[in-house]
Design a protein around this motif. Structure first.
Motif, PDB file in Angstrom:
ATOM      1  N   ASN A 222       0.830  -1.205   0.000  1.00 40.02           N
ATOM      2  CA  ASN A 222       0.000   0.000   0.000  1.00 40.02           C
ATOM      3  C   ASN A 222       0.867   1.257   0.000  1.00 40.02           C
ATOM      4  O   ASN A 222       0.593   2.213   0.728  1.00 40.02           O
TER       5      ASN A 222
ATOM      6  N   ARG B 186       3.640  -5.888   5.012  1.00 40.75           N
ATOM      7  CA  ARG B 186       2.859  -5.124   5.995  1.00 40.75           C
ATOM      8  C   ARG B 186       1.561  -5.823   6.380  1.00 40.75           C
ATOM      9  O   ARG B 186       0.765  -5.259   7.128  1.00 40.75           O
TER      10      ARG B 186
ATOM     11  N   VAL C 218      -1.834  -8.663   5.247  1.00 40.76           N
ATOM     12  CA  VAL C 218      -2.721  -8.959   4.126  1.00 40.76           C
ATOM     13  C   VAL C 218      -3.609  -7.771   3.750  1.00 40.76           C
ATOM     14  O   VAL C 218      -3.934  -7.572   2.579  1.00 40.76           O
ATOM     15  N   THR C 219      -3.986  -6.948   4.726  1.00 38.81           N
ATOM     16  CA  THR C 219      -4.850  -5.815   4.369  1.00 38.81           C
ATOM     17  C   THR C 219      -4.085  -4.849   3.462  1.00 38.81           C
ATOM     18  O   THR C 219      -4.631  -4.366   2.467  1.00 38.81           O
ATOM     19  N   SER C 220      -2.827  -4.604   3.772  1.00 39.14           N
ATOM     20  CA  SER C 220      -2.017  -3.723   2.924  1.00 39.14           C
ATOM     21  C   SER C 220      -1.829  -4.330   1.545  1.00 39.14           C
ATOM     22  O   SER C 220      -1.895  -3.634   0.529  1.00 39.14           O
TER      23      SER C 220
ATOM     24  N   LEU D 141      -3.818  -6.315  -0.032  1.00 37.38           N
ATOM     25  CA  LEU D 141      -5.035  -6.210  -0.815  1.00 37.38           C
ATOM     26  C   LEU D 141      -5.346  -4.764  -1.199  1.00 37.38           C
ATOM     27  O   LEU D 141      -5.933  -4.509  -2.255  1.00 37.38           O
ATOM     28  N   LEU D 142      -4.944  -3.814  -0.362  1.00 36.79           N
ATOM     29  CA  LEU D 142      -5.136  -2.403  -0.741  1.00 36.79           C
ATOM     30  C   LEU D 142      -4.296  -2.098  -1.983  1.00 36.79           C
ATOM     31  O   LEU D 142      -4.746  -1.442  -2.914  1.00 36.79           O
TER      32      LEU D 142
ATOM     33  N   SER E  48       8.273 -17.504   4.822  1.00 40.16           N
ATOM     34  CA  SER E  48       7.291 -16.539   5.332  1.00 40.16           C
ATOM     35  C   SER E  48       5.925 -17.154   5.603  1.00 40.16           C
ATOM     36  O   SER E  48       4.905 -16.497   5.525  1.00 40.16           O
TER      37      SER E  48
ATOM     38  N   SER F 206       0.329 -14.750  16.170  1.00 39.76           N
ATOM     39  CA  SER F 206       0.810 -15.252  14.901  1.00 39.76           C
ATOM     40  C   SER F 206       2.327 -15.368  14.936  1.00 39.76           C
ATOM     41  O   SER F 206       3.002 -14.585  15.591  1.00 39.76           O
TER      42      SER F 206
ATOM     43  N   ARG G  92      -1.356  -5.857  11.324  1.00 41.23           N
ATOM     44  CA  ARG G  92      -2.632  -5.752  10.634  1.00 41.23           C
ATOM     45  C   ARG G  92      -3.350  -7.098  10.595  1.00 41.23           C
ATOM     46  O   ARG G  92      -2.718  -8.128  10.760  1.00 41.23           O
TER      47      ARG G  92
ATOM     48  N   LYS H 256      15.423 -13.661   8.763  1.00 38.12           N
ATOM     49  CA  LYS H 256      14.782 -12.390   9.023  1.00 38.12           C
ATOM     50  C   LYS H 256      15.316 -11.798  10.315  1.00 38.12           C
ATOM     51  O   LYS H 256      15.385 -12.485  11.327  1.00 38.12           O
TER      52      LYS H 256
ATOM     53  N   GLU I 257      -5.219   3.560   7.156  1.00 36.54           N
ATOM     54  CA  GLU I 257      -5.169   2.918   5.835  1.00 36.54           C
ATOM     55  C   GLU I 257      -6.193   1.785   5.740  1.00 36.54           C
ATOM     56  O   GLU I 257      -6.712   1.489   4.672  1.00 36.54           O
ATOM     57  N   ASP I 258      -6.469   1.137   6.857  1.00 43.37           N
ATOM     58  CA  ASP I 258      -7.337  -0.045   6.842  1.00 43.37           C
ATOM     59  C   ASP I 258      -8.775   0.259   7.236  1.00 43.37           C
ATOM     60  O   ASP I 258      -9.543  -0.662   7.536  1.00 43.37           O
TER      61      ASP I 258
ATOM     62  N   PHE J  14     -11.630  -1.855   6.059  1.00 43.85           N
ATOM     63  CA  PHE J  14     -11.680  -3.208   6.625  1.00 43.85           C
ATOM     64  C   PHE J  14     -12.355  -3.192   8.003  1.00 43.85           C
ATOM     65  O   PHE J  14     -13.134  -4.080   8.318  1.00 43.85           O
TER      66      PHE J  14
END
Lengths: 699, 256
Positions: A518, A591, A593-595, A597-598, A668, A677, B11, B56, B75-76, B79
């Motif tokens: 994004n 960043r 999954v939301t980023s 998809l944006l 990843s 997570s 996120r 990493k 930004e989200d 959602f």
């Protein structure tokens, strides 16, 4: 579900011999007294459909098997058949030979007698055109072949009565269904499904691959509803019938690999209203129960389709199957509308193969090829010496050079693909049977590939590496033109050496913004890529005047394409894979999954009429009750912003196990457990075991 | 304008409340619970974690202005709005940075984003008072009913924790009590009954049980720290069911 399980068990016995339908087809040619190529072809097809002895599984409800096409032949015999058949060449994939969604709407509505009647009428209306009459007669002959094939299955069912392991009641039903279809339109859901499946098996015997079943929840719905309302079948039995058919799609693996039979559910009706119905759910469940690749399920998701439908799709995906692929119906319909099809036909589209949008039964079979824009980016470095490269003074100038390269590349691609699909002797490669299931062929008395189909053929240019290209352009802009920390000639030297001794430069390039976070800096190139390439391909036409579509759905060919390419300016090393389909470069969208998809919703996918693919993986935990709504919301937002497709995978136990053994393959892979997570491969073995035992509970 | 010591912003956090949420993990904690699954958030000092295999190196700890954080979070927004999502502020102990948290929550509220604060509650009431108006839900850890265990094992003040909890509920705040189920620490029948007594006295109605997991062990390794619970397997379903039954006598119970 027990009939399905028993059938699948029966199917474990691989037939002996070789898969050689031509063994039967060549008999037809040998016997043929016809003079015209199409009639000879029809004679070949008649033998192909009717000569082999039908095979009925003990657990068949709907019959039609490719088993009879396995024959025991020695190498010489196979060779002889091959050389004989070479006189009667078929169209291959590149000549619009398969990857087709037949017009099952008309087939179910009219039945075989109705189609034959239409042919008779057409013969009368074309009475002054011998060529057309000849072709119509060849179509007629293939439909009679279909009819006789049903008859032979009916006879087989009769002959099998009182045979150990067979159920007399079921055999009687099979017999009656087959016989009824010969003389009338399908009267029940079961008969209609039998008709469709027998036609499909005929296509497979013709050697065609990736023949779609299309919108089965639409063309079978009137009979389904009738049968349910009248107590003729119940929901469980309907699912049993469907799974009985879908399981047999997997017969294809006897020949060495899986078929890709696209089945489409959801979408809209002729007026554009959401058309999800009870049968959509039956199909979903049947595909879930079969639980094998082959039936390739696609769900057309409209903004107003019920959440329960999308949730049911997610439940099926969560079993680990990965189907259905979720399609944004509004985007696909707008993309197809841009190509000028009638709105009714657009609303009735389905998919063939993996995701290719298709106007069902109204255009010749699908063709596509791979277009690799990265090659043309590298050409800028290969074609110019350092001095010339460093004289490029702005990003705009660089982009304009790249655009010229791409434009020449597109022209070359079109030339090559047009040549590949050109057929010098179309009259010797007609498809009378296929043409029976394509709108206008009967009416016009023409072959599907010779002007019979309502619309001309289209070609899908599958664009590779949107992520890699965006990352390369972002790195060049950032490092060469904004920060001026390097020059194009340095990059040229470094990629030539595969960055050996240039690790610092490579790290600088890698640290530039990447597509999928994004971040406008990199994402604008994804938008540019989509528009620029679609503009280019919009200018071209196929041999018969159809459109060149674009797609971003290169399956796994990003791996092979990467193998033959040098290092790239995004810091990618030589031989490494390119970014996959429409996705960001693997591991570069950091960043969340939301980023991702944006970013991915920024390109204008209504320019990609063929379709795009975005793969996303989630751990099985995400599919649990109480969590799935989050995935649903994620998809709703992605689609409302113009995303075209998303294919969600539940990380299977198999993958988790493999990642324990081969951590380097999964740098990843993220797992989520109750809000926590972690990168899976960073966990110790016993903790990984903890997660495995959790997934067992949810699957 | 305030600054916050942020560990990381995550996120699509699926376990920190309803809907799609972004979780802001703040760095620094006043407790030292030995089972902690986010050990990188205990010290307020920036730390680098190097994960093997993932190839990493991740750095945790960065001072960000609330404006920066808000712009990142916003930004989200679509959602969050797709369900009843929003932002969860977690840690570490977010209530230690109450001034910044209050400012952040206020700005989020001004932007129409709901806020959950995930706290262990061992802070002065004034800290809660500061964030009270702009917090929609408190996720409130309750680990033990024993003053001694709370002090010696976790380094917390149980009376303070309980009285803060009580005040929040009396003042009508939506509070979800979350009990981490720690083997050998709070999973005995008496432990559960004692915790229940405390929670009943605070008029708690809803309880979330968080079964133990040791997914944080990789972080201990990366921090070069010994993890006391490295060899403790997660509780089996029967044990969790047994404990759920005890709490269900008094509360509406959800197992995460």
């Amino acid at each position: 579900m027990s009939i399905l399980k028993d059938l699948q068990k029966e199917m474990e016995n691989k037939p002996s011999g070789v898969f050689c339908p031509d063994f039967y087809r060549c008999k037809g040619y040998e016997k043929s007294k016809s003079k015209s190529p199409s009639m000879m072809r029809a004679d070949g097809i008649y033998a192909l459909f009717t000569e082999p002895e039908p095979y009925i599984y003990k657990n068949d409800l709907i019959v039609g098997s490719i088993k009879p096409y396995f024959v025991s032949l020695n190498e010489d015999e196979t060779e002889n058949i091959k050389s004989f058949m070479s006189k009667y060449p078929e169209r291959g994939f590149f000549q619009n030979g398969d990857h087709f969604a037949p017009d099952y709407f008309t087939a179910v509505e009219k039945g075989i007698p109705g189609l034959l009647k239409s042919i008779d009428e057409s013969v009368i209306s074309h009475s002054d055109d011998n060529k057309k009459i000849d072709f119509l007669k060849s179509m007629q002959k293939t439909l009679i072949a279909l009819s006789d094939k049903l008859k032979s299955y009916a006879e087989k069912a009769e002959a099998l009565r009182e045979t150990e392991g067979y159920d007399n009641k079921r055999l009687l039903k099979i017999k009656n269904n087959c016989l009824s279809l010969i003389n009338s339109v399908p009267q029940t859901f079961e008969e209609a499904l039998q008709l469709v499946w027998m036609i499909h098996i005929c296509f497979v015997s013709e050697g065609r691959y990736a023949m779609a079943l299309g919108r089965i929840d639409k063309y079978l719905y009137p009979l389904y509803k009738h049968d349910i309302d009248n107590g003729i079948i119940d929901e469980a039995y309907a699912e049993e019938l469907l799974s009985n058919v879908f399981a047999k799609i997997c017969e294809r693996r006897y020949t060495g690999g899986d078929d890709v039979v696209n089945i489409c559910i959801g979408g809209v009706d002729e007026e554009g209203n959401c058309s999800v119905n009870e049968l959509s759910y039956r199909v979903l469940h049947a595909v879930r129960d079969v639980n094998m690749p082959g039936p390739n399920l696609s769900a057309r998701i409209t903004h107003d389709c019920p959440d329960t439908f999308l949730d049911e799709c997610l439940k099926v995906i969560g079993t680990g199957l990965g189907y259905p692929a979720l399609m944004n119906d509004e985007v696909n319909m707008e993309a197809l509308s841009r190509k000028g099809y009638d709105i009714k036909d657009v609303r009735n589209y389905c998919m063939v193969g993996c995701i290719e949008n298709f106007i069902a039964g109204k255009q010749p079979p699908w063709v596509d090829g791979r277009f690799d824009p990265i090659r043309y980016l590298l050409d800028i470095f290969n074609d110019n010496d350092g001095i010339k490269l460093d004289s490029i003074s702005s990003m705009d100038e660089f982009i304009s050079i790249y655009k010229n390269n791409l434009s020449a590349g597109a022209e070359d691609y079109v030339k090559r693909t047009r040549a590949a699909s050109y057929v010098s002797d179309p009259q010797n490669r007609t498809s009378p049977f296929l043409s029976c299931f394509c709108d206008c062929c009967i009416e016009r008395g023409l072959d599907i590939n010779m002007g019979g189909s309502k619309y001309p053929s289209v070609h899908g240019a599958v664009l590779m590496g949107i992520g890699t290209v965006s990352d390369c352009l972002s790195a060049i802009e950032k490092c060469v033109f904004v920060e001026k920390s390097t020059t194009l000639s340095y990059i040229k030297q470094a990629i030539k050496k595969n960055f050996e001794g240039c690790e610092e430069l490579r790290q600088t390039l890698i640290s530039a913004p990447k597509y999928g976070n994004n971040d406008y800096f990199a994402d604008k190139y994804g938008v540019w890529y989509t528009n620029t390439l679609s503009d280019m391909f919009d200018q071209y036409k196929t041999n018969d005047g159809g459109a060149y579509y674009t797609a971003m759905a290169a399956n796994i060919s990003n791996i092979d394409a990467g193998k033959s390419l040098s290092a790239t300016p995004d810091g990618r090393l030589a031989g490494k894979p390119l970014s996959d389909a429409a996705s960001p470069t693997y591991g570069c969208d950091t960043r969340g999954v939301t980023s991702t998809l944006l970013s991915l919703s920024k390109p204008d996918y209504t320019r990609c009429a063929c379709g795009t693919v975005v793969n996303q993986k989630f751990s099985p935990d995400a599919f649990k009750d109480g969590k799935r709504d989050k995935l649903l919301q994620l998809i709703r937002v992605y689609f409302s912003r113009g995303g075209q497709e998303i294919q969600i995978n539940s990380t299977s136990r198999q993958v988790l196990k493999d990642a324990m053994e081969n951590p380097e393959k999964y740098p990843s892979l993220v797992v989520r457990v109750s809000g926590f997570s972690a990168i899976y491969v960073t966990l110790s073995k016993d903790v990984q075991e903890d997660i495995l035992s959790r997934t067992q509970q949810t699957i | 304008m305030s600054d916050l010591n942020v560990s990381c912003i995550q996120r699509f956090s699926t376990g920190d409340g309803p809907g799609i949420r972004t979780t802001v993990f703040l760095k620094g904690c006043n407790l030292k619970c030995p089972w902690c699954h986010n050990p990188e958030n205990i010290s307020p000092i920036p730390q680098m974690l190097e994960y093997k295999y993932a190839n990493k190196i991740v750095s945790y700890g960065k001072i960000m202005s609330t404006e920066q954080i808000v712009s990142d979070i916003m930004e989200d927004i679509e959602f969050y709005r797709a369900g009843n999502g929003g932002v969860t502020i977690s840690g570490g102990e977010p209530m230690l940075q109450y001034e910044g948290v209050a400012e952040l929550s206020k700005q989020l509220h001004n932007n129409g984003v709901s806020v959950i604060i995930d706290t262990a509650g061992s802070v002065p009431w004034d800290n809660f008072a500061a964030v009270f108006d702009h917090t929609d839900i408190f996720y409130y850890d309750y680990k033990t009913a024993s003053e001694n265990d709370c002090k010696n094992v976790c380094g917390g003040d149980k009376s303070l924790i309980l009285s803060n909890l009580n005040k929040l509920i009396i003042k009508g705040k939506n509070v979800h009590v979350r009990i981490p189920l720690i083997p050998g620490f709070n999973m005995g029948e008496t432990d559960c009954e004692n915790i229940s007594d405390d929670l009943l006295s605070a008029k708690v109605k809803y309880v979330d049980l968080l079964p133990f997991h040791r997914l944080g062990s990789a972080k201990y390794e990366a921090l070069n720290l010994e993890y006391a619970y490295k060899n403790t397997p997660p509780s089996n379903v029967d044990t969790v069911t047994y404990i759920k039954r005890i709490y269900s006598k008094y509360f509406i119970v959800n197992v995460e």
